[in-house]
Scaffold this motif. Sequence first.
Motif, PDB file in Angstrom:
ATOM      1  N   PRO A  48     -23.311  79.748  71.222  1.00 30.30           N
ATOM      2  CA  PRO A  48     -22.377  80.525  72.044  1.00 30.30           C
ATOM      3  C   PRO A  48     -21.013  80.722  71.381  1.00 30.30           C
ATOM      4  O   PRO A  48     -20.276  81.658  71.712  1.00 30.30           O
ATOM      5  CB  PRO A  48     -22.257  79.688  73.327  1.00 30.30           C
ATOM      6  N   ALA A  49     -20.652  79.834  70.449  1.00 32.68           N
ATOM      7  CA  ALA A  49     -19.396  79.967  69.698  1.00 32.68           C
ATOM      8  C   ALA A  49     -19.596  79.338  68.332  1.00 32.68           C
ATOM      9  O   ALA A  49     -20.476  78.492  68.142  1.00 32.68           O
ATOM     10  CB  ALA A  49     -18.240  79.291  70.439  1.00 32.68           C
ATOM     11  N   ARG A  50     -18.773  79.754  67.362  1.00 31.49           N
ATOM     12  CA  ARG A  50     -18.897  79.238  66.001  1.00 31.49           C
ATOM     13  C   ARG A  50     -17.494  78.941  65.448  1.00 31.49           C
ATOM     14  O   ARG A  50     -17.068  79.504  64.453  1.00 31.49           O
ATOM     15  CB  ARG A  50     -19.641  80.239  65.104  1.00 31.49           C
ATOM     16  N   ARG A  51     -16.849  78.008  66.128  1.00 28.90           N
ATOM     17  CA  ARG A  51     -15.500  77.635  65.695  1.00 28.90           C
ATOM     18  C   ARG A  51     -15.513  76.474  64.700  1.00 28.90           C
ATOM     19  O   ARG A  51     -14.875  76.531  63.658  1.00 28.90           O
ATOM     20  CB  ARG A  51     -14.645  77.276  66.918  1.00 28.90           C
ATOM     21  N   VAL A  52     -16.253  75.385  65.037  1.00 29.71           N
ATOM     22  CA  VAL A  52     -16.191  74.163  64.229  1.00 29.71           C
ATOM     23  C   VAL A  52     -17.596  73.684  63.882  1.00 29.71           C
ATOM     24  O   VAL A  52     -18.463  73.561  64.754  1.00 29.71           O
ATOM     25  CB  VAL A  52     -15.435  73.043  64.971  1.00 29.71           C
ATOM     26  N   LEU A  53     -17.792  73.401  62.597  1.00 32.00           N
ATOM     27  CA  LEU A  53     -18.996  72.745  62.087  1.00 32.00           C
ATOM     28  C   LEU A  53     -18.611  71.343  61.639  1.00 32.00           C
ATOM     29  O   LEU A  53     -17.621  71.167  60.926  1.00 32.00           O
ATOM     30  CB  LEU A  53     -19.547  73.518  60.892  1.00 32.00           C
ATOM     31  N   ILE A  54     -19.391  70.341  62.070  1.00 34.19           N
ATOM     32  CA  ILE A  54     -19.250  68.983  61.544  1.00 34.19           C
ATOM     33  C   ILE A  54     -20.552  68.623  60.859  1.00 34.19           C
ATOM     34  O   ILE A  54     -21.621  68.640  61.476  1.00 34.19           O
ATOM     35  CB  ILE A  54     -18.922  67.953  62.645  1.00 34.19           C
ATOM     36  N   ASP A  55     -20.467  68.315  59.576  1.00 31.51           N
ATOM     37  CA  ASP A  55     -21.647  67.941  58.784  1.00 31.51           C
ATOM     38  C   ASP A  55     -21.515  66.463  58.441  1.00 31.51           C
ATOM     39  O   ASP A  55     -20.583  66.051  57.752  1.00 31.51           O
ATOM     40  CB  ASP A  55     -21.716  68.794  57.514  1.00 31.51           C
ATOM     41  N   VAL A  56     -22.459  65.662  58.952  1.00 31.51           N
ATOM     42  CA  VAL A  56     -22.425  64.213  58.753  1.00 31.51           C
ATOM     43  C   VAL A  56     -23.339  63.859  57.587  1.00 31.51           C
ATOM     44  O   VAL A  56     -24.533  64.140  57.608  1.00 31.51           O
ATOM     45  CB  VAL A  56     -22.883  63.480  60.031  1.00 31.51           C
ATOM     46  N   GLY A  57     -22.771  63.234  56.564  1.00 29.88           N
ATOM     47  CA  GLY A  57     -23.558  62.885  55.385  1.00 29.88           C
ATOM     48  C   GLY A  57     -24.020  64.097  54.613  1.00 29.88           C
ATOM     49  O   GLY A  57     -25.204  64.235  54.307  1.00 29.88           O
ATOM     50  N   PRO A  58     -23.104  65.000  54.239  1.00 24.85           N
ATOM     51  CA  PRO A  58     -23.515  66.255  53.599  1.00 24.85           C
ATOM     52  C   PRO A  58     -23.894  66.123  52.139  1.00 24.85           C
ATOM     53  O   PRO A  58     -24.284  67.117  51.512  1.00 24.85           O
ATOM     54  CB  PRO A  58     -22.269  67.131  53.742  1.00 24.85           C
ATOM     55  N   ALA A  59     -23.776  64.940  51.566  1.00 31.83           N
ATOM     56  CA  ALA A  59     -24.101  64.720  50.152  1.00 31.83           C
ATOM     57  C   ALA A  59     -23.249  65.649  49.282  1.00 31.83           C
ATOM     58  O   ALA A  59     -22.025  65.667  49.425  1.00 31.83           O
ATOM     59  CB  ALA A  59     -25.597  64.888  49.892  1.00 31.83           C
ATOM     60  N   ASP A  60     -23.890  66.471  48.422  1.00 30.62           N
ATOM     61  CA  ASP A  60     -23.089  67.297  47.513  1.00 30.62           C
ATOM     62  C   ASP A  60     -22.575  68.572  48.171  1.00 30.62           C
ATOM     63  O   ASP A  60     -21.866  69.354  47.534  1.00 30.62           O
ATOM     64  CB  ASP A  60     -23.876  67.636  46.253  1.00 30.62           C
ATOM     65  N   GLY A  61     -22.946  68.796  49.444  1.00 29.22           N
ATOM     66  CA  GLY A  61     -22.382  69.924  50.181  1.00 29.22           C
ATOM     67  C   GLY A  61     -23.106  71.242  50.025  1.00 29.22           C
ATOM     68  O   GLY A  61     -22.586  72.276  50.450  1.00 29.22           O
ATOM     69  N   THR A  62     -24.310  71.237  49.471  1.00 31.45           N
ATOM     70  CA  THR A  62     -25.034  72.501  49.284  1.00 31.45           C
ATOM     71  C   THR A  62     -25.268  73.206  50.618  1.00 31.45           C
ATOM     72  O   THR A  62     -25.018  74.413  50.757  1.00 31.45           O
ATOM     73  CB  THR A  62     -26.374  72.253  48.581  1.00 31.45           C
ATOM     74  N   THR A  63     -25.750  72.459  51.618  1.00 33.59           N
ATOM     75  CA  THR A  63     -25.991  73.059  52.932  1.00 33.59           C
ATOM     76  C   THR A  63     -24.676  73.343  53.647  1.00 33.59           C
ATOM     77  O   THR A  63     -24.547  74.363  54.348  1.00 33.59           O
ATOM     78  CB  THR A  63     -26.890  72.145  53.770  1.00 33.59           C
ATOM     79  N   THR A  64     -23.693  72.491  53.468  1.00 32.93           N
ATOM     80  CA  THR A  64     -22.376  72.746  54.067  1.00 32.93           C
ATOM     81  C   THR A  64     -21.809  74.066  53.568  1.00 32.93           C
ATOM     82  O   THR A  64     -21.285  74.868  54.343  1.00 32.93           O
ATOM     83  CB  THR A  64     -21.393  71.616  53.695  1.00 32.93           C
ATOM     84  N   ARG A  65     -21.908  74.287  52.279  1.00 33.44           N
ATOM     85  CA  ARG A  65     -21.410  75.536  51.683  1.00 33.44           C
ATOM     86  C   ARG A  65     -22.160  76.739  52.251  1.00 33.44           C
ATOM     87  O   ARG A  65     -21.569  77.805  52.472  1.00 33.44           O
ATOM     88  CB  ARG A  65     -21.566  75.479  50.173  1.00 33.44           C
ATOM     89  N   HIS A  66     -23.454  76.570  52.512  1.00 36.38           N
ATOM     90  CA  HIS A  66     -24.235  77.662  53.085  1.00 36.38           C
ATOM     91  C   HIS A  66     -23.779  77.994  54.501  1.00 36.38           C
ATOM     92  O   HIS A  66     -23.713  79.177  54.874  1.00 36.38           O
ATOM     93  CB  HIS A  66     -25.715  77.278  53.080  1.00 36.38           C
ATOM     94  N   LEU A  67     -23.451  76.972  55.287  1.00 37.10           N
ATOM     95  CA  LEU A  67     -23.126  77.180  56.702  1.00 37.10           C
ATOM     96  C   LEU A  67     -21.660  77.513  56.950  1.00 37.10           C
ATOM     97  O   LEU A  67     -21.336  78.227  57.911  1.00 37.10           O
ATOM     98  CB  LEU A  67     -23.485  75.921  57.509  1.00 37.10           C
ATOM     99  N   SER A  68     -20.781  77.002  56.123  1.00 38.27           N
ATOM    100  CA  SER A  68     -19.337  77.095  56.397  1.00 38.27           C
ATOM    101  C   SER A  68     -18.818  78.503  56.664  1.00 38.27           C
ATOM    102  O   SER A  68     -17.970  78.696  57.542  1.00 38.27           O
ATOM    103  CB  SER A  68     -18.542  76.471  55.244  1.00 38.27           C
ATOM    104  N   PRO A  69     -19.279  79.537  55.950  1.00 41.57           N
ATOM    105  CA  PRO A  69     -18.735  80.873  56.223  1.00 41.57           C
ATOM    106  C   PRO A  69     -18.960  81.369  57.649  1.00 41.57           C
ATOM    107  O   PRO A  69     -18.266  82.289  58.101  1.00 41.57           O
ATOM    108  CB  PRO A  69     -19.487  81.757  55.210  1.00 41.57           C
ATOM    109  N   SER A  70     -19.893  80.750  58.368  1.00 46.83           N
ATOM    110  CA  SER A  70     -20.158  81.171  59.750  1.00 46.83           C
ATOM    111  C   SER A  70     -19.201  80.530  60.741  1.00 46.83           C
ATOM    112  O   SER A  70     -19.221  80.887  61.932  1.00 46.83           O
ATOM    113  CB  SER A  70     -21.602  80.818  60.142  1.00 46.83           C
ATOM    114  N   PHE A  71     -18.361  79.588  60.281  1.00 49.35           N
ATOM    115  CA  PHE A  71     -17.479  78.841  61.179  1.00 49.35           C
ATOM    116  C   PHE A  71     -16.021  78.978  60.744  1.00 49.35           C
ATOM    117  O   PHE A  71     -15.734  79.210  59.563  1.00 49.35           O
ATOM    118  CB  PHE A  71     -17.873  77.358  61.197  1.00 49.35           C
ATOM    119  N   GLU A  72     -15.125  78.808  61.710  1.00 53.22           N
ATOM    120  CA  GLU A  72     -13.698  78.874  61.398  1.00 53.22           C
ATOM    121  C   GLU A  72     -13.225  77.621  60.666  1.00 53.22           C
ATOM    122  O   GLU A  72     -12.335  77.692  59.813  1.00 53.22           O
ATOM    123  CB  GLU A  72     -12.899  79.050  62.694  1.00 53.22           C
TER     124      GLU A  72
END
Length: 261
Positions: A48-72
């Motif tokens: 319903p909203a895409r303001r904040v993403l919290i990634d717990v244990g993201p390791a090298d951040g590959t998936t975080t980098r993929h998701l981050s552009p969708s969030f503020e």
Amino acid sequence: MEPQKSMPVGGLRTDEDAYRDAFRRFLAGSDEKDATHAYLDQVVRGLPARRVLIDVGPADGTTTRHLSPSFERTVCVEPSEPMRRALARTCPGARVLPDPVLQARPGVRADLVLLSHVLYYIPRSEWVVTMRHIIDWLQPGGTALVLLQDPDNACMRMVRHFTGVRFDLEELRSELATDPAGPVGGMRLDTVPARYRTVHLEEAVSTAEFHLSVPADRTERPHPARHAVQEYVQRHFRTPAGVYTIPHDQEVLRIERSVPR
């Protein structure tokens, strides 16, 4: 018996270069990231909203980098110092907390919390309290996603064979549903297929060693000898065409925090 064949397998530590190298080699031969990212994209589109993403244990951040552009905003919880260095390169715009998950205080409410293949490293007795802590970070209507391998896939049958350990998100869902602390919101289990392939026996054994190093709650069994793991890989994972194929389908516990009426 040759000395290297009798060497134990499965003792890699997460802070070692050898562990991270085995992890990279595993991902290089697997379609896990592509399948996972496609699944996550579908979840994100339905939020319903895409303001904040919290990634717990993201390791090298590959998936975080993929998701981050969708969030503020993006917040990562990563207690490993080597992984935080990698995160600084991969996701320079993310706020990174160095605390263990139960000590972390993001200070913001999230629309999506991702806990991808982290519960292996948390004692089983702390799973429910960990999830309660994480669910408190969600906005009403927000979603938490917990990923682990399907406990009955071929890869985790190998882990159970050598370590006696089983990781089961269905058990966690049942415990959360009956927790005296009260309901956590809607829950369901999804499946994301994944498969590792290589034509090289040593690469397959390296992938086996990576997975055998994972359990936080391993039994008192000693680490298996390399020759035993190699024999297991050849017997269970080698196809008639000479390709080593390790199915490692993932399960996703999807928790949606209720919106107060």
